[in-house]
Write a protein that holds these residues in place. Sequence first.
Motif, mmCIF file in Angstrom:
data_model
loop_
_atom_site.group_PDB
_atom_site.id
_atom_site.type_symbol
_atom_site.label_atom_id
_atom_site.label_comp_id
_atom_site.label_asym_id
_atom_site.label_seq_id
_atom_site.Cartn_x
_atom_site.Cartn_y
_atom_site.Cartn_z
ATOM 1 N N PHE A 370 2.997 -9.393 1.632
ATOM 2 C CA PHE A 370 3.495 -8.137 2.212
ATOM 3 C C PHE A 370 2.957 -7.876 3.614
ATOM 4 N N GLN A 371 2.092 -8.781 4.087
ATOM 5 C CA GLN A 371 1.534 -8.677 5.429
ATOM 6 C C GLN A 371 0.807 -7.343 5.646
ATOM 7 N N ILE A 372 -0.029 -7.017 4.681
ATOM 8 C CA ILE A 372 -0.889 -5.844 4.811
ATOM 9 C C ILE A 372 -2.327 -6.272 4.522
ATOM 10 N N GLU A 373 -3.285 -5.444 4.913
ATOM 11 C CA GLU A 373 -4.694 -5.761 4.728
ATOM 12 C C GLU A 373 -5.105 -5.580 3.263
ATOM 13 N N ILE A 374 -6.023 -6.440 2.809
ATOM 14 C CA ILE A 374 -6.558 -6.300 1.449
ATOM 15 C C ILE A 374 -7.208 -4.930 1.291
ATOM 16 N N SER A 375 -7.864 -4.477 2.342
ATOM 17 C CA SER A 375 -8.531 -3.165 2.293
ATOM 18 C C SER A 375 -7.538 -2.037 2.028
ATOM 19 N N ASP A 376 -6.301 -2.210 2.496
ATOM 20 C CA ASP A 376 -5.275 -1.191 2.240
ATOM 21 C C ASP A 376 -4.904 -1.155 0.759
ATOM 22 N N ILE A 377 -4.774 -2.360 0.144
ATOM 23 C CA ILE A 377 -4.434 -2.421 -1.279
ATOM 24 C C ILE A 377 -5.534 -1.780 -2.119
ATOM 25 N N LEU A 378 -6.776 -1.975 -1.694
ATOM 26 C CA LEU A 378 -7.916 -1.461 -2.458
ATOM 27 C C LEU A 378 -8.247 -0.013 -2.116
ATOM 28 N N SER A 379 -7.562 0.531 -1.131
ATOM 29 C CA SER A 379 -7.858 1.897 -0.692
ATOM 30 C C SER A 379 -7.148 2.919 -1.578
ATOM 31 N N ALA A 380 -7.364 4.180 -1.262
ATOM 32 C CA ALA A 380 -6.716 5.275 -1.997
ATOM 33 C C ALA A 380 -5.419 5.713 -1.317
ATOM 34 N N ARG A 381 -5.016 5.025 -0.283
ATOM 35 C CA ARG A 381 -3.807 5.410 0.460
ATOM 36 C C ARG A 381 -2.571 5.353 -0.427
ATOM 37 N N ARG A 382 -1.648 6.312 -0.213
ATOM 38 C CA ARG A 382 -0.446 6.405 -1.043
ATOM 39 C C ARG A 382 0.821 6.102 -0.246
ATOM 40 N N ASP A 383 0.671 5.456 0.918
ATOM 41 C CA ASP A 383 1.850 5.091 1.706
ATOM 42 C C ASP A 383 2.749 4.172 0.880
ATOM 43 N N LYS A 384 4.053 4.350 1.009
ATOM 44 C CA LYS A 384 5.005 3.597 0.200
ATOM 45 C C LYS A 384 4.852 2.100 0.396
ATOM 46 N N HIS A 385 4.593 1.661 1.649
ATOM 47 C CA HIS A 385 4.506 0.232 1.921
ATOM 48 C C HIS A 385 3.214 -0.382 1.372
ATOM 49 N N ILE A 386 2.294 0.484 0.878
ATOM 50 C CA ILE A 386 1.047 0.002 0.278
ATOM 51 C C ILE A 386 1.079 0.143 -1.242
ATOM 52 N N VAL A 387 1.707 1.213 -1.723
ATOM 53 C CA VAL A 387 1.729 1.479 -3.166
ATOM 54 C C VAL A 387 2.427 0.358 -3.933
ATOM 55 N N LEU A 388 3.583 -0.101 -3.424
ATOM 56 C CA LEU A 388 4.313 -1.145 -4.143
ATOM 57 C C LEU A 388 3.510 -2.444 -4.252
ATOM 58 N N PRO A 389 2.942 -2.977 -3.158
ATOM 59 C CA PRO A 389 2.108 -4.178 -3.286
ATOM 60 C C PRO A 389 0.935 -3.976 -4.249
ATOM 61 N N ARG A 390 0.328 -2.788 -4.226
ATOM 62 C CA ARG A 390 -0.789 -2.506 -5.132
ATOM 63 C C ARG A 390 -0.312 -2.574 -6.593
ATOM 64 N N GLN A 391 0.852 -2.011 -6.873
ATOM 65 C CA GLN A 391 1.398 -2.032 -8.236
ATOM 66 C C GLN A 391 1.756 -3.451 -8.661
ATOM 67 N N ILE A 392 2.298 -4.231 -7.730
ATOM 68 C CA ILE A 392 2.628 -5.619 -8.042
ATOM 69 C C ILE A 392 1.363 -6.425 -8.312
ATOM 70 N N ALA A 393 0.317 -6.190 -7.546
ATOM 71 C CA ALA A 393 -0.958 -6.880 -7.786
ATOM 72 C C ALA A 393 -1.472 -6.566 -9.185
ATOM 73 N N MET A 394 -1.373 -5.303 -9.591
ATOM 74 C CA MET A 394 -1.788 -4.921 -10.943
ATOM 75 C C MET A 394 -0.954 -5.646 -11.999
ATOM 76 N N TYR A 395 0.342 -5.696 -11.752
ATOM 77 C CA TYR A 395 1.245 -6.371 -12.698
ATOM 78 C C TYR A 395 0.874 -7.849 -12.851
ATOM 79 N N LEU A 396 0.586 -8.515 -11.740
ATOM 80 C CA LEU A 396 0.247 -9.939 -11.782
ATOM 81 C C LEU A 396 -1.120 -10.172 -12.431
ATOM 82 N N LEU A 397 -2.050 -9.274 -12.222
ATOM 83 C CA LEU A 397 -3.355 -9.401 -12.891
ATOM 84 C C LEU A 397 -3.182 -9.338 -14.406
#
Length: 450
Positions: A370-397
């Motif tokens: 998704f071309q975003i920083e790992i720190s963004d995925i691990l952060s509390a930010r709720r931006d749409k372009h970050i929330v989806l990758p974070r949810q996908i990472a959870m799904y893959l885990l």
Amino acid sequence: MTETERHRLWQSVCGEIELSVTHAAFMTWFKKTELLDVTDAGDIFISVPNIFAKQQFEVKFNSLVKETLKRNNITPRAINYIIGNKIEKQSDNRVVSIAAPRLAKKELSPTHQQSLNQRYTFSNYIVGGNNDLAYAACQAAATHPGSKYNPLFIYGGVGLGKTHLIQAVGNEILRKKPDMRVLYINIETFVNEFLDSIRFKKKGFSDKYRNVDVLIVDDMQFIVGKEKTQEEFFHTFNALHQANKQIIISSDKPPKSIPTLTERLRSRFEWGMAIDIQMPDFETRCAIIDAKAGQSGVSLPRETTEYIANNIKTNIRELEGALNQLLAIAELRGREPNIDTAMALIGNVKQNRPNHLTPKHVIQHTSKHFQIEISDILSARRDKHIVLPRQIAMYLLRSELHMSFPRIATELGRKDHTTAIHSIEKIDKAIKLDFVVREQVSAIRDALYA
């Protein structure tokens, strides 16, 4: 027992069985069965659609059927699985099974013989949760061509059975109505013939494609970048649609995702119904393996079937390729195919996977995709372009590492594991409904095992 009583009994039996097997297994094997007769001596006769189903019931489901019948106050002496729907009683009251007579083979025109592969039928298409909607829509189109789901647009990844399914529609229509004009083509054929008609001033191109009752077009994605061809297909589409002729199209993408497709063609492709075929789940992969092995007269041990299904998850084509290699090796060695042979053949699939796959790898590949920083995925930010990758990472885990919800939440910097549960459920649902999300998850998963 009257016909009504048999029908109610079998409805009750199937209702119980549906709760004890997976949805894919029930739809694949039990949906098209019928209780034909129950004799006084306790002989049970059950109609099944084909030889593959017969083998599955005799080898895998017989005990389940027997026990379920007992719970419904029927104690079978013997259960007979009949291909077809007719049985006949002899004078001594013995019951003899008679398969329904095969229909005489229809003579097709040379055009039809060249365009449709007659091996592609509904009867040998394995239905599961990944393709049941597409299968039902195609059956409806075959029963009512031109009036149901027109156009019918089937899309999905490579090797998932799109070509088999759309050609099955053509073969079924010709079986029922042999006088209908059915034409199956790959879009590249349409492109080449159109260019030849312009280059060499050939006549008859438009007549060939507009004077049919059913036009089936495969691999529509290859029309991209061909403006003149798109214009010609637009006029062909309009002529057929206005005459209530059936149009069926396949592509590896939905209409809205085909690049450089003109807006007027895109809107017309979306007039009828667009349905996707997804990756087959584990049960469906097992059913496909068993059915294909049955075509070769082989009944695989369950552990062998499950080993192949667990290790080949990409598409049906690779699944069949692995099975064909297994059967060929077993034949050359003069022995039955077993799990040892399967492990020797496709064990490299597991060997190619990193043994050190960790949560860190999953998160890294997700951020890279998704071309975003790992720190963004691990952060509390709720931006749409970050929330989806974070949810996908959870799904893959969860799907790849089988991690617990609390641990997934911890890995992603969440305090409450209900967030992980919600995210995984959301992506699981999105994979079934959203082509883009499904492709994103698939791409990251492929990168993990590259």
